[in-house]
Design a protein around this motif. Structure first.
Motif, PDB file in Angstrom:
ATOM      1  N   ALA A 121     -10.908   6.054  13.986  1.00 54.98           N
ATOM      2  CA  ALA A 121     -10.887   6.821  12.741  1.00 54.98           C
ATOM      3  C   ALA A 121      -9.773   6.337  11.823  1.00 54.98           C
ATOM      4  CB  ALA A 121     -10.701   8.307  13.048  1.00 54.98           C
ATOM      5  N   ALA A 122      -8.635   6.017  12.405  1.00 59.36           N
ATOM      6  CA  ALA A 122      -7.481   5.574  11.614  1.00 59.36           C
ATOM      7  C   ALA A 122      -7.781   4.285  10.863  1.00 59.36           C
ATOM      8  CB  ALA A 122      -6.274   5.382  12.531  1.00 59.36           C
ATOM      9  N   LYS A 123      -8.591   3.437  11.446  1.00 59.94           N
ATOM     10  CA  LYS A 123      -8.951   2.163  10.814  1.00 59.94           C
ATOM     11  C   LYS A 123      -9.825   2.364   9.584  1.00 59.94           C
ATOM     12  CE  LYS A 123      -8.663  -0.502  15.115  1.00 59.94           C
ATOM     13  NZ  LYS A 123      -9.441  -1.190  16.184  1.00 59.94           N
ATOM     14  N   GLN A 124     -10.316   3.604   9.401  1.00 59.35           N
ATOM     15  CA  GLN A 124     -11.139   3.906   8.235  1.00 59.35           C
ATOM     16  C   GLN A 124     -10.365   4.678   7.168  1.00 59.35           C
ATOM     17  OE1 GLN A 124     -15.378   4.765   8.809  1.00 59.35           O
ATOM     18  NE2 GLN A 124     -14.990   4.827  11.018  1.00 59.35           N
ATOM     19  N   GLY A 125      -9.045   4.685   7.300  1.00 58.40           N
ATOM     20  CA  GLY A 125      -8.208   5.201   6.224  1.00 58.40           C
ATOM     21  C   GLY A 125      -7.819   6.658   6.282  1.00 58.40           C
ATOM     22  N   LEU A 126      -7.968   7.321   7.438  1.00 62.41           N
ATOM     23  CA  LEU A 126      -7.558   8.721   7.547  1.00 62.41           C
ATOM     24  C   LEU A 126      -6.066   8.792   7.860  1.00 62.41           C
ATOM     25  CD1 LEU A 126     -10.547  10.334   9.508  1.00 62.41           C
ATOM     26  CD2 LEU A 126     -10.245  10.006   7.049  1.00 62.41           C
ATOM     27  N   ALA A 127      -5.275   9.161   6.856  1.00 62.03           N
ATOM     28  CA  ALA A 127      -3.816   9.089   6.967  1.00 62.03           C
ATOM     29  C   ALA A 127      -3.262   9.966   8.084  1.00 62.03           C
ATOM     30  CB  ALA A 127      -3.179   9.475   5.634  1.00 62.03           C
ATOM     31  N   GLU A 128      -3.778  11.189   8.232  1.00 60.85           N
ATOM     32  CA  GLU A 128      -3.279  12.089   9.274  1.00 60.85           C
ATOM     33  C   GLU A 128      -3.522  11.505  10.666  1.00 60.85           C
ATOM     34  OE1 GLU A 128      -4.590  16.092   9.372  1.00 60.85           O
ATOM     35  OE2 GLU A 128      -2.865  16.823   8.256  1.00 60.85           O
ATOM     36  N   VAL A 129      -4.656  10.848  10.804  1.00 59.49           N
ATOM     37  CA  VAL A 129      -4.991  10.260  12.096  1.00 59.49           C
ATOM     38  C   VAL A 129      -4.147   9.015  12.336  1.00 59.49           C
ATOM     39  CG1 VAL A 129      -6.869   9.507  13.583  1.00 59.49           C
ATOM     40  CG2 VAL A 129      -7.320  11.121  11.753  1.00 59.49           C
ATOM     41  N   ALA A 150       3.898   1.389  16.456  1.00 53.53           N
ATOM     42  CA  ALA A 150       4.167   2.713  15.896  1.00 53.53           C
ATOM     43  C   ALA A 150       4.608   2.599  14.440  1.00 53.53           C
ATOM     44  CB  ALA A 150       5.242   3.424  16.719  1.00 53.53           C
ATOM     45  N   TYR A 151       5.553   1.714  14.182  1.00 46.60           N
ATOM     46  CA  TYR A 151       6.067   1.545  12.813  1.00 46.60           C
ATOM     47  C   TYR A 151       4.967   1.037  11.886  1.00 46.60           C
ATOM     48  CZ  TYR A 151       9.231   0.391   8.992  1.00 46.60           C
ATOM     49  OH  TYR A 151       9.850   0.340   7.774  1.00 46.60           O
ATOM     50  N   ALA A 152       4.132   0.137  12.395  1.00 46.76           N
ATOM     51  CA  ALA A 152       3.041  -0.407  11.585  1.00 46.76           C
ATOM     52  C   ALA A 152       2.059   0.690  11.169  1.00 46.76           C
ATOM     53  CB  ALA A 152       2.312  -1.501  12.358  1.00 46.76           C
ATOM     54  N   TRP A 153       1.698   1.544  12.126  1.00 46.69           N
ATOM     55  CA  TRP A 153       0.759   2.618  11.811  1.00 46.69           C
ATOM     56  C   TRP A 153       1.392   3.671  10.905  1.00 46.69           C
ATOM     57  CZ3 TRP A 153      -4.237   2.593  11.956  1.00 46.69           C
ATOM     58  CH2 TRP A 153      -4.911   1.755  12.858  1.00 46.69           C
ATOM     59  N   TYR A 154       2.675   3.971  11.120  1.00 48.72           N
ATOM     60  CA  TYR A 154       3.367   4.886  10.205  1.00 48.72           C
ATOM     61  C   TYR A 154       3.336   4.312   8.789  1.00 48.72           C
ATOM     62  CZ  TYR A 154       5.513   7.895  13.817  1.00 48.72           C
ATOM     63  OH  TYR A 154       5.742   8.798  14.831  1.00 48.72           O
ATOM     64  N   SER A 155       3.606   3.021   8.676  1.00 49.10           N
ATOM     65  CA  SER A 155       3.645   2.370   7.367  1.00 49.10           C
ATOM     66  C   SER A 155       2.289   2.442   6.678  1.00 49.10           C
ATOM     67  CB  SER A 155       4.080   0.910   7.509  1.00 49.10           C
ATOM     68  OG  SER A 155       5.391   0.815   8.028  1.00 49.10           O
ATOM     69  N   LEU A 156       1.230   2.211   7.452  1.00 50.84           N
ATOM     70  CA  LEU A 156      -0.108   2.290   6.872  1.00 50.84           C
ATOM     71  C   LEU A 156      -0.411   3.714   6.412  1.00 50.84           C
ATOM     72  CD1 LEU A 156      -2.735   0.816   6.239  1.00 50.84           C
ATOM     73  CD2 LEU A 156      -3.528   1.385   8.547  1.00 50.84           C
ATOM     74  N   SER A 157      -0.015   4.693   7.221  1.00 53.37           N
ATOM     75  CA  SER A 157      -0.233   6.085   6.863  1.00 53.37           C
ATOM     76  C   SER A 157       0.520   6.447   5.587  1.00 53.37           C
ATOM     77  CB  SER A 157       0.222   6.994   8.015  1.00 53.37           C
ATOM     78  OG  SER A 157      -0.035   8.353   7.721  1.00 53.37           O
ATOM     79  N   VAL A 158       1.721   5.922   5.438  1.00 49.90           N
ATOM     80  CA  VAL A 158       2.505   6.144   4.211  1.00 49.90           C
ATOM     81  C   VAL A 158       1.748   5.599   3.004  1.00 49.90           C
ATOM     82  CG1 VAL A 158       4.594   5.482   2.958  1.00 49.90           C
ATOM     83  CG2 VAL A 158       4.756   6.193   5.344  1.00 49.90           C
ATOM     84  N   SER A 159       1.129   4.438   3.168  1.00 46.91           N
ATOM     85  CA  SER A 159       0.399   3.822   2.059  1.00 46.91           C
ATOM     86  C   SER A 159      -0.806   4.660   1.636  1.00 46.91           C
ATOM     87  CB  SER A 159      -0.060   2.403   2.445  1.00 46.91           C
ATOM     88  OG  SER A 159      -1.149   2.432   3.360  1.00 46.91           O
ATOM     89  N   LEU A 191      -3.340  -4.424   9.404  1.00 50.31           N
ATOM     90  CA  LEU A 191      -4.084  -3.175   9.581  1.00 50.31           C
ATOM     91  C   LEU A 191      -4.598  -2.644   8.241  1.00 50.31           C
ATOM     92  CD1 LEU A 191      -1.770  -1.336  12.155  1.00 50.31           C
ATOM     93  CD2 LEU A 191      -4.046  -2.289  12.607  1.00 50.31           C
ATOM     94  N   GLY A 192      -3.789  -2.811   7.210  1.00 51.92           N
ATOM     95  CA  GLY A 192      -4.190  -2.360   5.881  1.00 51.92           C
ATOM     96  C   GLY A 192      -5.403  -3.119   5.377  1.00 51.92           C
ATOM     97  N   LYS A 193      -5.422  -4.410   5.607  1.00 54.11           N
ATOM     98  CA  LYS A 193      -6.565  -5.228   5.186  1.00 54.11           C
ATOM     99  C   LYS A 193      -7.820  -4.829   5.961  1.00 54.11           C
ATOM    100  CE  LYS A 193      -8.113 -10.005   4.549  1.00 54.11           C
ATOM    101  NZ  LYS A 193      -9.453  -9.729   5.092  1.00 54.11           N
ATOM    102  N   GLU A 194      -7.663  -4.619   7.271  1.00 54.85           N
ATOM    103  CA  GLU A 194      -8.801  -4.220   8.090  1.00 54.85           C
ATOM    104  C   GLU A 194      -9.343  -2.865   7.642  1.00 54.85           C
ATOM    105  OE1 GLU A 194      -7.430  -4.277  12.105  1.00 54.85           O
ATOM    106  OE2 GLU A 194      -7.342  -6.470  12.225  1.00 54.85           O
ATOM    107  N   ASP A 197     -11.276  -3.306   4.449  1.00 57.69           N
ATOM    108  CA  ASP A 197     -12.560  -3.957   4.758  1.00 57.69           C
ATOM    109  C   ASP A 197     -13.541  -2.947   5.349  1.00 57.69           C
ATOM    110  OD1 ASP A 197     -11.585  -6.360   3.855  1.00 57.69           O
ATOM    111  OD2 ASP A 197     -11.163  -7.179   5.850  1.00 57.69           O
ATOM    112  N   ASN A 198     -13.036  -2.078   6.240  1.00 55.83           N
ATOM    113  CA  ASN A 198     -13.889  -1.053   6.848  1.00 55.83           C
ATOM    114  C   ASN A 198     -14.421  -0.084   5.806  1.00 55.83           C
ATOM    115  OD1 ASN A 198     -13.678  -1.976   9.505  1.00 55.83           O
ATOM    116  ND2 ASN A 198     -11.839  -0.788   9.913  1.00 55.83           N
ATOM    117  N   LEU A 199     -13.554   0.328   4.881  1.00 56.57           N
ATOM    118  CA  LEU A 199     -13.969   1.250   3.834  1.00 56.57           C
ATOM    119  C   LEU A 199     -15.014   0.607   2.919  1.00 56.57           C
ATOM    120  CD1 LEU A 199     -10.523   2.827   2.875  1.00 56.57           C
ATOM    121  CD2 LEU A 199     -12.423   3.954   4.051  1.00 56.57           C
ATOM    122  N   ALA A 200     -14.813  -0.675   2.626  1.00 56.02           N
ATOM    123  CA  ALA A 200     -15.757  -1.388   1.767  1.00 56.02           C
ATOM    124  C   ALA A 200     -17.121  -1.511   2.452  1.00 56.02           C
ATOM    125  CB  ALA A 200     -15.217  -2.773   1.438  1.00 56.02           C
TER     126      ALA A 200
END
Length: 205
Positions: A121-129, A150-159, A191-194, A197-200
Motif C-alpha cells: 500500500a505504501a508503494k502506492q502513495g499512502l503517507a500514513e502507511v 526507516a529513514y527512507a520511508w519516513y522521507s517518502l512519507s514527508v514528501s 522509492l519515490g520514483k516507484e 510509477d505505480n500511481l501512473a
C-alpha cells in the motif's frame, strides 16, 4: 506508535481510488447495489459482484463483514475478502489487511505479513502507511532493524505530507552516520520514483 484508523479507512476509501482500479465505479455500484435496497439486499448484490472478481466490491464486501452490515459480523470473512482485493492491487485493501495482521484481528498476529501488505500500500502513495512501514523498520517489527530503510520511508512519507514522519525522521537522523543518511536519501529517491510509477499505472487502468 502512530495508529492507522482502521474504521476510518473502511468508511472513506471508496472515494479515493476505486474508480481507477475496477471496471465498476463507485457511482455504478451505488446505483446497482445500494440505492433503494435494504442492507441485506445490498450485501447480496455486493457479494455477487465480488465473486465475479470486482476489486472494489471485494473490498466493500470485506467492509460489510467487518462492520456486520447486512450479514453476521465476521473478521475472518473480512480478512478473506480484503485479501482478494489486496491481491489485485487495491491500496486501501492492502492497508487494512496490513492493519489486521498487525493487530491480530480476524487472523493470527503476524508482523512480517503486516509489513508486507503495508509496504504494498505504501508503494502506492499512502503517507500514513509509509509512516507505519518506516516505524516497523525502525523498531524491527516483522524484520530486522534498519535505520536506512526507516529513514527512507519516513522521507517518502514527508514528501506526501505526513507531519508525524517529519518529526520521526528528524529524531532518527540524529542517530545515523553521514554514510547511512546518504544511502537512505538515495533509497528514498528510488522509492519515490516507484511510487509515482505505480500511481501512473493505476490511473491508466
Amino acid at each position: 506508535m502512530k495508529r492507522i484508523l482502521l474504521l476510518a479507512i473502511l468508511l472513506t476509501s471508496l472515494t479515493a481510488q476505486g474508480a481507477t482500479q475496477t471496471k465498476l465505479t463507485k457511482r455504478q455500484i451505488k446505483a446497482k447495489c445500494i440505492t433503494n435496497k435494504t442492507k441485506k439486499q445490498t450485501f447480496i448484490c455486493i457479494q455477487d459482484l465480488a465473486k465475479q472478481g470486482n476489486t472494489m466490491t471485494q473490498f466493500t464486501l470485506g467492509r460489510l463483514y467487518y462492520t456486520g452490515q447486512g450479514t453476521i459480523q465476521s473478521y475472518t470473512d473480512a480478512v478473506y475478502w480484503f485479501t482478494q482485493s489486496a491481491k489485485q492491487g487495491y491500496a486501501y485493501a492492502q492497508s487494512v489487511l496490513g492493519e489486521m495482521y498487525y493487530t491480530g484481528q480476524g487472523v493470527k498476529q503476524n508482523y512480517k505479513e503486516a509489513l508486507y501488505w503495508y509496504s504494498q500500500a505504501a508503494k502506492q502513495g499512502l503517507a500514513e502507511v509509509q509512516f507505519r512501514v518506516a516505524n516497523m523498520y525502525e523498531q524491527g517489527q516483522g524484520t530486522a532493524e534498519n535505520k536506512i530503510k526507516a529513514y527512507a520511508w519516513y522521507s517518502l512519507s514527508v514528501s506526501y505530507g505526513d507531519k508525524d514522519s517529519q518529526t520521526a525522521s528528524y529524531k532518527l537522523k540524529k542517530t545515523m552516520t553521514d554514510e547511512e543518511i546518504k544511502q537512505a536519501q538515495a533509497l528514498a529517491t528510488q522509492l519515490g520514483k516507484e511510487s509515482q510509477d505505480n500511481l501512473a499505472t493505476q490511473k491508466e487502468k
